[in-house]
Design a protein around this motif. Structure first.
Motif, PDB file in Angstrom:
ATOM      1  N   GLY A 162       0.769  -1.226   0.000  1.00 61.12           N
ATOM      2  CA  GLY A 162       0.000   0.000   0.000  1.00 61.12           C
ATOM      3  C   GLY A 162       0.802   1.279   0.000  1.00 61.12           C
ATOM      4  N   VAL A 163       0.445   2.178  -0.920  1.00 61.34           N
ATOM      5  CA  VAL A 163       0.916   3.554  -0.890  1.00 61.34           C
ATOM      6  C   VAL A 163      -0.287   4.422  -0.565  1.00 61.34           C
ATOM      7  N   MET A 164      -0.027   5.603  -0.026  1.00 63.16           N
ATOM      8  CA  MET A 164      -1.143   6.386   0.511  1.00 63.16           C
ATOM      9  C   MET A 164      -0.723   7.838   0.663  1.00 63.16           C
ATOM     10  N   THR A 165      -1.694   8.725   0.541  1.00 65.51           N
ATOM     11  CA  THR A 165      -1.527  10.112   0.934  1.00 65.51           C
ATOM     12  C   THR A 165      -2.862  10.591   1.485  1.00 65.51           C
ATOM     13  N   ALA A 166      -2.873  11.785   2.056  1.00 60.99           N
ATOM     14  CA  ALA A 166      -4.109  12.323   2.614  1.00 60.99           C
ATOM     15  C   ALA A 166      -4.126  13.829   2.439  1.00 60.99           C
ATOM     16  N   SER A 167      -5.341  14.381   2.389  1.00 63.23           N
ATOM     17  CA  SER A 167      -5.504  15.822   2.238  1.00 63.23           C
ATOM     18  C   SER A 167      -6.912  16.190   2.684  1.00 63.23           C
ATOM     19  N   VAL A 168      -7.175  17.477   2.781  1.00 62.74           N
ATOM     20  CA  VAL A 168      -8.528  17.963   3.054  1.00 62.74           C
ATOM     21  C   VAL A 168      -9.142  18.387   1.720  1.00 62.74           C
ATOM     22  N   VAL A 169     -10.245  17.769   1.371  1.00 66.75           N
ATOM     23  CA  VAL A 169     -10.924  18.034   0.104  1.00 66.75           C
ATOM     24  C   VAL A 169     -12.384  18.369   0.414  1.00 66.75           C
ATOM     25  N   ASP A 170     -12.825  19.525  -0.041  1.00 70.12           N
ATOM     26  CA  ASP A 170     -14.199  19.983   0.222  1.00 70.12           C
ATOM     27  C   ASP A 170     -14.520  19.941   1.712  1.00 70.12           C
ATOM     28  N   GLY A 171     -13.527  20.304   2.517  1.00 75.28           N
ATOM     29  CA  GLY A 171     -13.746  20.423   3.945  1.00 75.28           C
ATOM     30  C   GLY A 171     -13.641  19.151   4.748  1.00 75.28           C
ATOM     31  N   ARG A 172     -13.380  18.010   4.123  1.00 77.22           N
ATOM     32  CA  ARG A 172     -13.266  16.765   4.872  1.00 77.22           C
ATOM     33  C   ARG A 172     -11.928  16.097   4.581  1.00 77.22           C
ATOM     34  N   PRO A 173     -11.371  15.409   5.577  1.00 79.27           N
ATOM     35  CA  PRO A 173     -10.095  14.721   5.360  1.00 79.27           C
ATOM     36  C   PRO A 173     -10.319  13.446   4.559  1.00 79.27           C
ATOM     37  N   VAL A 174      -9.547  13.285   3.493  1.00 80.25           N
ATOM     38  CA  VAL A 174      -9.656  12.078   2.678  1.00 80.25           C
ATOM     39  C   VAL A 174      -8.291  11.426   2.553  1.00 80.25           C
ATOM     40  N   ALA A 175      -8.315  10.116   2.418  1.00 80.06           N
ATOM     41  CA  ALA A 175      -7.115   9.343   2.135  1.00 80.06           C
ATOM     42  C   ALA A 175      -7.222   8.798   0.718  1.00 80.06           C
ATOM     43  N   VAL A 176      -6.098   8.724   0.039  1.00 81.40           N
ATOM     44  CA  VAL A 176      -6.042   8.136  -1.297  1.00 81.40           C
ATOM     45  C   VAL A 176      -5.057   6.978  -1.236  1.00 81.40           C
ATOM     46  N   THR A 177      -5.492   5.793  -1.639  1.00 83.06           N
ATOM     47  CA  THR A 177      -4.656   4.608  -1.541  1.00 83.06           C
ATOM     48  C   THR A 177      -4.442   3.968  -2.906  1.00 83.06           C
ATOM     49  N   GLY A 178      -3.319   3.311  -3.036  1.00 85.13           N
ATOM     50  CA  GLY A 178      -2.994   2.555  -4.239  1.00 85.13           C
ATOM     51  C   GLY A 178      -2.011   1.471  -3.866  1.00 85.13           C
ATOM     52  N   GLY A 179      -1.434   0.840  -4.889  1.00 78.46           N
ATOM     53  CA  GLY A 179      -0.471  -0.201  -4.614  1.00 78.46           C
ATOM     54  C   GLY A 179      -0.380  -1.185  -5.749  1.00 78.46           C
ATOM     55  N   HIS A 180      -0.500  -2.478  -5.428  1.00 75.23           N
ATOM     56  CA  HIS A 180      -0.287  -3.535  -6.404  1.00 75.23           C
ATOM     57  C   HIS A 180      -1.332  -3.528  -7.517  1.00 75.23           C
ATOM     58  N   ASP A 181      -2.538  -3.092  -7.227  1.00 73.37           N
ATOM     59  CA  ASP A 181      -3.621  -3.110  -8.207  1.00 73.37           C
ATOM     60  C   ASP A 181      -3.559  -1.870  -9.104  1.00 73.37           C
ATOM     61  N   PRO A 182      -4.053  -1.978 -10.349  1.00 64.89           N
ATOM     62  CA  PRO A 182      -4.005  -0.840 -11.282  1.00 64.89           C
ATOM     63  C   PRO A 182      -5.135   0.154 -11.053  1.00 64.89           C
ATOM     64  N   ARG A 183      -5.247   0.626  -9.816  1.00 64.66           N
ATOM     65  CA  ARG A 183      -6.297   1.590  -9.501  1.00 64.66           C
ATOM     66  C   ARG A 183      -5.933   2.319  -8.206  1.00 64.66           C
ATOM     67  N   VAL A 184      -6.623   3.420  -7.973  1.00 67.71           N
ATOM     68  CA  VAL A 184      -6.534   4.105  -6.688  1.00 67.71           C
ATOM     69  C   VAL A 184      -7.948   4.278  -6.151  1.00 67.71           C
TER      70      VAL A 184
END
Length: 359
Positions: A196-218
């Motif tokens: 797993g790779v991951m980052t996080a940010s505040v988007v439209d006022g809420r905290p979101v995480a974005v994940t990816g890794g071995h699969d061809p998607r996030v």
């Protein structure tokens, strides 16, 4: 001939390779915190080059709550049967991943353990990296040790939220844990992709995480509830690095993988934005952002970093190649006096600051 973008060079009298780097601010001054390969921890003032050792209370690294081993047997700090099996923390494993932030106005260090973090503490039947928060001034641990990762922590970050600052950690088995920075309380548990790779940010006022890794998607997740935000976004290749920024008022996701290219996507719709950015010969393994423009610094194995102007979708200058040096051993990005800079650590312990705004 020296690269004109190198604004400062800070040698290390000990000559130990820089293993990790993360930006922070100490007493209003930009700095980095880093480790050497032996797990020793230090900070470096980016205006003077002064490097100071930092101690954290590793004797307090053990988990406070029961931890199951690989076969489901529970390790409990209060169980007499386990009293004689306690080990000593391995600084290298404890400090495998690190990031820095502020909590109630004080600088704090957040660490994510390697695969054998708990092995050193609890015995050979236990695997997994724990997450811990430390007061950087006193060295004391803040809140509880966060356990739950079955393998090593691969990505670590913090993000603000309505419930206070959060720590997000992902691991080799694809598990993303969200916990409260101040207490270590578990907030959410999310199943992402293996490696797993991951980052996080505040988007439209809420905290979101974005994940990816071995699969061809996030995938995008609400960090407070653990619920998916929309469907998965197809990338066409497995993802080795992710970052989130804003361009022209739009939340934008950056991904990179084994096709050696940097791609930009609309975070909400998953729509690709422009053509892929090429320049690396190998797989991009990390993306670091700096400045309001914004500017991205990318790393690939055994290659010097590249710098990208994301607004113009173009590379800024050549690779960050120091004279008579191999590729850096650690890279991060930050700002000094409002200007974006890259900071590189090297095999001989040297730290270099690069002006990247006009690379």
């Amino acid at each position: 001939m020296s690269d004109h973008r190198i604004s400062r060079t800070f040698p290390d009298s000990e000559g130990d390779a820089v293993h990790t780097l993360a930006p922070l601010v100490l007493d209003g001054t930009p700095a980095v915190i880093g480790t050497h390969g032996d797990g020793s921890l230090w900070t470096c003032d980016l205006t003077t080059g002064e490097r100071l050792p930092r101690d954290i209370d590793l004797d307090d690294a053990a988990p406070e709550e029961p931890v199951p081993d690989a076969e489901g047997t529970i390790w409990d700090d209060e169980d007499e049967d386990f009293e004689d099996e306690k080990g000593k923390p391995d600084a290298y494993e404890v400090l495998h991943q690190l990031t820095a932030t502020r909590l109630d106005g004080r600088p704090v260090l957040v660490t994510g353990g390697g695969r054998f973090d708990l092995t050193a503490l609890l015995g050979e039947d236990y695997l997994g990296g724990a997450v811990r928060c430390w007061d950087l001034t006193t060295g004391e641990k803040i809140g509880k040790t966060v356990t739950g990762h079955g393998l090593g922590v691969t990505a670590l970050t913090t993000v603000p939220s309505a419930r206070g600052p959060l720590v997000l950690s992902s691991s080799e088995e694809g598990l993303l844990l969200v916990s409260a920075l101040a207490s270590g309380e578990r907030i959410a548990e999310i199943r992402g992709s293996y490696n797993g790779v991951m980052t996080a940010s505040v988007v439209d006022g809420r905290p979101v995480a974005v994940t990816g890794g071995h699969d061809p998607r996030v995938e995008v997740w609400d960090a407070l509830t653990g619920e998916a935000v929309g469907g998965h976004r197809t990338t066409g290749t497995h993802v080795d690095a992710i970052a989130v920024t804003e361009l022209a008022g739009r939340a934008v996701m950056l991904t990179a993988g084994d096709d050696n290219e940097l791609r930009m996507w609309d975070l909400i719709t998953g729509e690709p934005l422009g053509a892929p950015l090429s320049g690396h010969a190998g797989s991009i393994q990390a993306i670091t952002l700096a400045g309001e423009r914004p500017i991205a610094v990318t790393e690939a194995a055994d290659e010097p970093p590249l710098v990208w102007d994301l607004t113009r979708s173009e590379q800024l200058g050549g690779a960050l190649t120091a004279p008579d040096e191999h590729s850096p051993t650690a890279v991060t990005a930050t700002e000094i006096n409002g200007e974006p800079v890259a900071v590189t650590g090297h095999a001989d312990g040297t730290i270099r600051i690069w002006n990247i705004a006009t690379s």
